[in-house]
Motif scaffolding. Structure first.
Motif, mmCIF file in Angstrom:
data_model
loop_
_atom_site.group_PDB
_atom_site.id
_atom_site.type_symbol
_atom_site.label_atom_id
_atom_site.label_comp_id
_atom_site.label_asym_id
_atom_site.label_seq_id
_atom_site.Cartn_x
_atom_site.Cartn_y
_atom_site.Cartn_z
ATOM 1 N N ALA A 1 0.823 -1.209 0.000
ATOM 2 C CA ALA A 1 0.000 0.000 0.000
ATOM 3 C C ALA A 1 0.857 1.259 0.000
ATOM 4 C CB ALA A 1 -0.927 -0.017 1.220
ATOM 5 N N ILE A 2 1.959 1.253 0.765
ATOM 6 C CA ILE A 2 2.819 2.433 0.833
ATOM 7 C C ILE A 2 3.498 2.695 -0.511
ATOM 8 C CG2 ILE A 2 4.920 3.352 1.910
ATOM 9 C CD1 ILE A 2 4.015 1.912 4.493
ATOM 10 N N THR A 3 3.889 1.631 -1.213
ATOM 11 C CA THR A 3 4.498 1.844 -2.528
ATOM 12 C C THR A 3 3.498 2.372 -3.541
ATOM 13 O OG1 THR A 3 4.067 -0.450 -3.194
ATOM 14 C CG2 THR A 3 6.199 0.014 -2.199
ATOM 15 N N ALA A 4 2.203 2.188 -3.262
ATOM 16 C CA ALA A 4 1.166 2.649 -4.194
ATOM 17 C C ALA A 4 0.671 4.045 -3.858
ATOM 18 C CB ALA A 4 -0.007 1.665 -4.183
ATOM 19 N N ASP A 5 1.138 4.643 -2.756
ATOM 20 C CA ASP A 5 0.546 5.907 -2.331
ATOM 21 C C ASP A 5 0.808 7.048 -3.307
ATOM 22 O OD1 ASP A 5 3.240 6.208 -1.756
ATOM 23 O OD2 ASP A 5 2.973 6.549 0.395
ATOM 24 N N VAL A 6 2.027 7.113 -3.854
ATOM 25 C CA VAL A 6 2.328 8.169 -4.822
ATOM 26 C C VAL A 6 1.457 8.034 -6.062
ATOM 27 C CG1 VAL A 6 4.081 9.057 -6.402
ATOM 28 C CG2 VAL A 6 4.676 8.606 -4.020
ATOM 29 N N MET A 7 1.293 6.795 -6.551
ATOM 30 C CA MET A 7 0.459 6.580 -7.728
ATOM 31 C C MET A 7 -1.003 6.939 -7.442
ATOM 32 S SD MET A 7 0.452 5.798 -10.879
ATOM 33 C CE MET A 7 2.069 5.060 -11.078
ATOM 34 N N ALA A 8 -1.493 6.600 -6.246
ATOM 35 C CA ALA A 8 -2.875 6.921 -5.889
ATOM 36 C C ALA A 8 -3.092 8.432 -5.859
ATOM 37 C CB ALA A 8 -3.216 6.306 -4.538
#
Length: 420
Positions: free
Chosen positions: A20-27
């Protein structure tokens, strides 16, 4: 390694949080571009604010964990993340910038805590294999997280996607708090409580060498992602970029598993130097099948280099400051991610896409050389700080499973993710 008590549950919960943390920038990028209907430059501003917070927050949270314990820090970060991600769909852009910085500053410290727990739960002889497995976990999180966000953003509201990412981060933080993994081995706990060594005793040339190589590793990885896209765009095959990146990731997973099974560890500077060397010629590939072949060498060395850095930090940091040390490692890697893409972008603009691979590889070679030179520098120890007067063996040659003295700052030791 999964048979070590508590290891499987730790890596499982950590994988959820880290994905989830690696996806935060993309989100956040998808929300700004699709939800607020603003430019990618505006989205980059939010991403930069979050990354700056992450870089500054790592040592701060690590020091808080060292002094206050794990659960109070997780409680504060979980509450902050819950408030931030619930508020994202209603925040105007200006407020979102400030809130993203605060969210990065107080991000759930899943990755540093995992590394601290691995150091506490394993013996010296197990540590290399454990950190190799952790680096594979990190690689999987970077392969899964952003891709899931992109797929979901194409089918539902970007605000809902942001909520989903926030919910996963919060769930991961709560899971780690419930698990409450040990952050110090039994023989380290009493010494850590009795005395917190000052920075001058552990933040010496050896630790600076390792942090420099942590920065160089992620600088390369961030730059290679951009160079892959640029090379395929020039060839008119940019739609194949996801395939090339997936091959890179799978090669890294394989490399981590192979490295963890080797009978001995390799110096961090050597792994990073080899990673830089094999990256430079990847720009000679002219179409996507050959580029897939060209990035396999870089992929095989990525997870080993990251795991070597994490291992080194765990060996060089005394137990009482291991949280702050792993936070510094996270900050160095975040700084590498922030610098890598712009640096390679400039190289591509002034030359050709192949120049991007060359710039990324040369950056890794430069930091590997710097790390090698720093790790070989003698460093005077302040008197009476409790370390043995004789020069300890280099961490690469330690095999004892017993408690070992903290190595001197002139010696290098060995994360983990690929942090793309």
């Amino acid at each position: 390694m999964l048979g070590v008590p508590g290891m499987a549950s730790l890596l499982g919960i950590s994988l959820l949080a880290r994905t989830a943390i690696t996806a935060d920038v993309m989100a956040l990028t998808m929300y700004v571009v699709l939800g607020l209907e603003m430019s990618y430059t505006a989205a980059g501003g939010v991403a930069a604010a979050l990354t700056a917070g992450l870089a500054l927050g790592g040592p701060l949270l690590g020091r808080m964990i060292d002094g206050r314990g794990l659960r109070p820090v997780l409680l504060v970060t979980v509450v902050l993340q819950l408030v931030f991600w619930m508020s994202v769909p209603v925040l105007p852009y200006g407020a979102l910038l400030g809130a993203a910085f605060a969210a990065g500053l107080l991000m759930v410290p899943a990755q540093p805590v995992t590394r601290q727990a691995i150091a506490a739960m394993t013996t010296a002889g197990q540590r290399r294999a454990a950190f190799a497995l952790e680096s594979v976990q990190g690689e999987l999180s970077y392969m899964i997280g952003p891709a899931v966000v992109i797929l979901c953003a194409a089918k539902m509201s970007p605000g809902v996607v942001a909520w989903g990412v926030g919910a996963a981060i919060v769930a991961g933080g709560i899971g780690i708090a419930l698990l409450d993994p040990p952050l110090r081995a039994e023989h380290e706990a009493a010494a850590a409580v009795a005395r917190r060594p000052p920075r001058r005793e552990w933040l010496g040339v050896g630790m600076i060498a390792v942090l420099t190589m942590a920065f160089g590793t992620t600088t390369l990885l961030s730059g290679v992602d951009l160079a892959i896209v640029a090379a395929l765009e020039e060839a008119g095959q940019v739609s194949w970029a996801a395939v090339v990146v997936a091959v890179f990731g799978m090669a890294s997973v394989a490399g981590g598993l192979i490295y963890g099974a080797l009978p001995r560890q390799l110096p961090t500077w050597l792994l990073l130097g080899l990673l830089g060397l094999v990256t430079v010629p990847a720009g000679l590939a002219r179409d996507w099948p050959w580029l897939c072949v060209a990035v396999v060498g870089s992929g095989l060395l990525t997870a080993p280099a990251l795991s070597a850095v994490a291992d080194a930090v765990s060996r060089l940091a005394p137990a009482g400051v291991r949280g702050e040390a792993t936070g510094l490692q996270s900050s160095a890697q975040s700084a590498g991610f922030a610098l890598g893409a712009p640096m390679v972008g400039v190289a591509i603009d002034v030359s050709v896409p192949a120049g991007g691979f060359a710039a990324a590889g040369l950056a890794a070679l430069a930091t590997a050389l710097t790390g090698f030179l720093l790790s070989r520098r003698p460093s005077a120890r302040p008197p009476g700080h409790g370390l043995p007067s004789a020069t300890p063996a280099s961490p690469e040659h330690r095999t004892s499973d017993r408690a070992e003295p903290t190595p001197g700052p002139e010696h290098e030791g060995r994360p983990a993710p690929r942090m793309r």
